[in-house]
Scaffold this motif. Sequence first.
Motif, short mmCIF file in Angstrom:
data_model
loop_
_atom_site.label_atom_id
_atom_site.label_comp_id
_atom_site.label_asym_id
_atom_site.label_seq_id
_atom_site.Cartn_x
_atom_site.Cartn_y
_atom_site.Cartn_z
N SER A 112 -57.76 -99.97 -67.96
CA SER A 112 -58.15 -98.89 -67.24
C SER A 112 -57.63 -98.83 -66.46
O SER A 112 -58.25 -98.38 -65.21
CB SER A 112 -59.99 -99.12 -67.41
OG SER A 112 -59.73 -100.62 -66.01
N HIS A 114 -55.04 -96.41 -63.70
CA HIS A 114 -55.57 -95.46 -63.35
C HIS A 114 -53.81 -95.02 -62.64
O HIS A 114 -53.41 -93.98 -62.95
CB HIS A 114 -56.32 -95.14 -62.24
CG HIS A 114 -56.52 -93.75 -61.80
ND1 HIS A 114 -56.41 -92.16 -61.76
CD2 HIS A 114 -56.24 -92.84 -60.32
CE1 HIS A 114 -56.64 -91.65 -61.18
NE2 HIS A 114 -56.20 -92.12 -60.64
N MET A 115 -53.26 -95.99 -62.10
CA MET A 115 -52.51 -95.37 -60.84
C MET A 115 -51.50 -97.27 -60.59
O MET A 115 -52.37 -98.12 -60.49
CB MET A 115 -52.91 -95.21 -59.59
CG MET A 115 -51.76 -95.14 -58.79
SD MET A 115 -52.34 -94.38 -57.60
CE MET A 115 -52.57 -92.52 -57.83
N TRP A 126 -49.35 -92.46 -62.72
CA TRP A 126 -50.74 -92.61 -62.95
C TRP A 126 -51.13 -92.20 -63.80
O TRP A 126 -50.32 -91.19 -65.14
CB TRP A 126 -51.97 -91.97 -61.55
CG TRP A 126 -50.95 -90.71 -61.94
CD1 TRP A 126 -52.13 -89.32 -62.38
CD2 TRP A 126 -50.42 -89.56 -60.86
NE1 TRP A 126 -50.92 -88.28 -62.29
CE2 TRP A 126 -50.56 -88.33 -60.89
CE3 TRP A 126 -49.66 -90.04 -59.65
CZ2 TRP A 126 -49.89 -87.06 -60.24
CZ3 TRP A 126 -49.62 -89.01 -58.70
CH2 TRP A 126 -49.20 -87.71 -59.34
N THR A 127 -52.27 -92.53 -64.83
CA THR A 127 -51.96 -91.74 -66.48
C THR A 127 -53.47 -90.83 -66.67
O THR A 127 -53.71 -90.71 -65.54
CB THR A 127 -52.60 -93.26 -67.37
OG1 THR A 127 -54.40 -93.64 -66.37
CG2 THR A 127 -52.07 -94.70 -66.63
N GLN A 128 -53.98 -91.08 -67.61
CA GLN A 128 -54.88 -89.75 -67.49
C GLN A 128 -56.18 -90.64 -68.38
O GLN A 128 -57.35 -89.97 -67.98
CB GLN A 128 -54.70 -88.99 -68.73
CG GLN A 128 -52.85 -88.06 -68.49
CD GLN A 128 -53.00 -87.35 -68.01
OE1 GLN A 128 -53.91 -86.36 -67.49
NE2 GLN A 128 -52.42 -87.17 -66.91
N HIS A 129 -56.34 -91.46 -67.92
CA HIS A 129 -57.57 -92.49 -67.85
C HIS A 129 -58.45 -91.50 -67.14
O HIS A 129 -58.75 -91.04 -66.06
CB HIS A 129 -57.71 -94.11 -66.35
CG HIS A 129 -59.14 -94.26 -66.70
ND1 HIS A 129 -59.16 -95.16 -68.28
CD2 HIS A 129 -59.60 -94.85 -66.14
CE1 HIS A 129 -60.67 -95.66 -68.43
NE2 HIS A 129 -61.05 -95.52 -67.12
N PRO A 130 -59.69 -91.47 -67.65
CA PRO A 130 -60.99 -91.98 -68.82
C PRO A 130 -60.18 -91.31 -70.11
O PRO A 130 -60.38 -92.26 -71.31
CB PRO A 130 -61.79 -91.55 -68.97
CG PRO A 130 -62.18 -90.73 -67.60
CD PRO A 130 -61.54 -90.91 -67.49
#
Length: 252
Positions: A112, A114-115, A126-130
């Motif tokens: 999970s 995110h950053m 940062w990711t594209q979560h979710p």
Amino acid sequence: IEYLAGLCNRRGMVVQLSTVVKEIRWAKGQVEIIDEMGNTYTSQRVIITVPLGAWTAEENAKGAIGYSPALPAKMEAAKQLGFGSVIKVLLRFNQKFYDEKILSGPGIDLSSLHMAISDKTIPTWWTQHPSKCSLLTGWLSGPKAAAMKDETDEVILMESLASLEGIFKVPISDLKGNLLSSKIFNWTMDPYTRGSYSYSTLHTGKARKVLMEPVDNTLFFAGEALYDGTEMGTVEAALTSGRDVAFKIIEG
């Protein structure tokens, strides 16, 4: 990258055109916009939302806009607003390699994530979560971004991969093998932006008021730098500023 000009025609409708604007000639109730191809567009009013970098570009430089009559007070006000540097990196991988990696010790679940913030050359990711998308976004800003502005995209890409190697402890060779595509946004070197976001200075309050003031109910001004609130420098600020100016014209 092109400037988007919003023109109000005689029926009160907003006409959008995507072109590179070179000159704006105006008189009260009449505007002529000349693009780099020599095409001319006319209107009774115009909303000008160009980046601060376009306001402060040297005369005749690529991306600069000439005004006739000139707007010296507006130009000077633009110089009083802070304008920062950002390099943004988009890396799309074949798979989310970081799901199974460890940042600082055993037992950490990164599914999970995110950053990630680090002390590497490209420090923030940062990711594209979710979302399950395997796209990572890298962010370098301020003086460090300005110091790297003259580097090639290839150099910035390699620095990005090296930063990820240091953060996630993944060999750079594995990262290269997993990389599907990349895109570097070096906003400071783009002649149509010459920077990326505004920030407050000691003179911002007064300068913003000067830059926001319409000219003869003909030239109107908007943009993230002209938003008077805590979200200055954001997309939300740009949208809010543009909306407020559009309503001002409609209600005026």
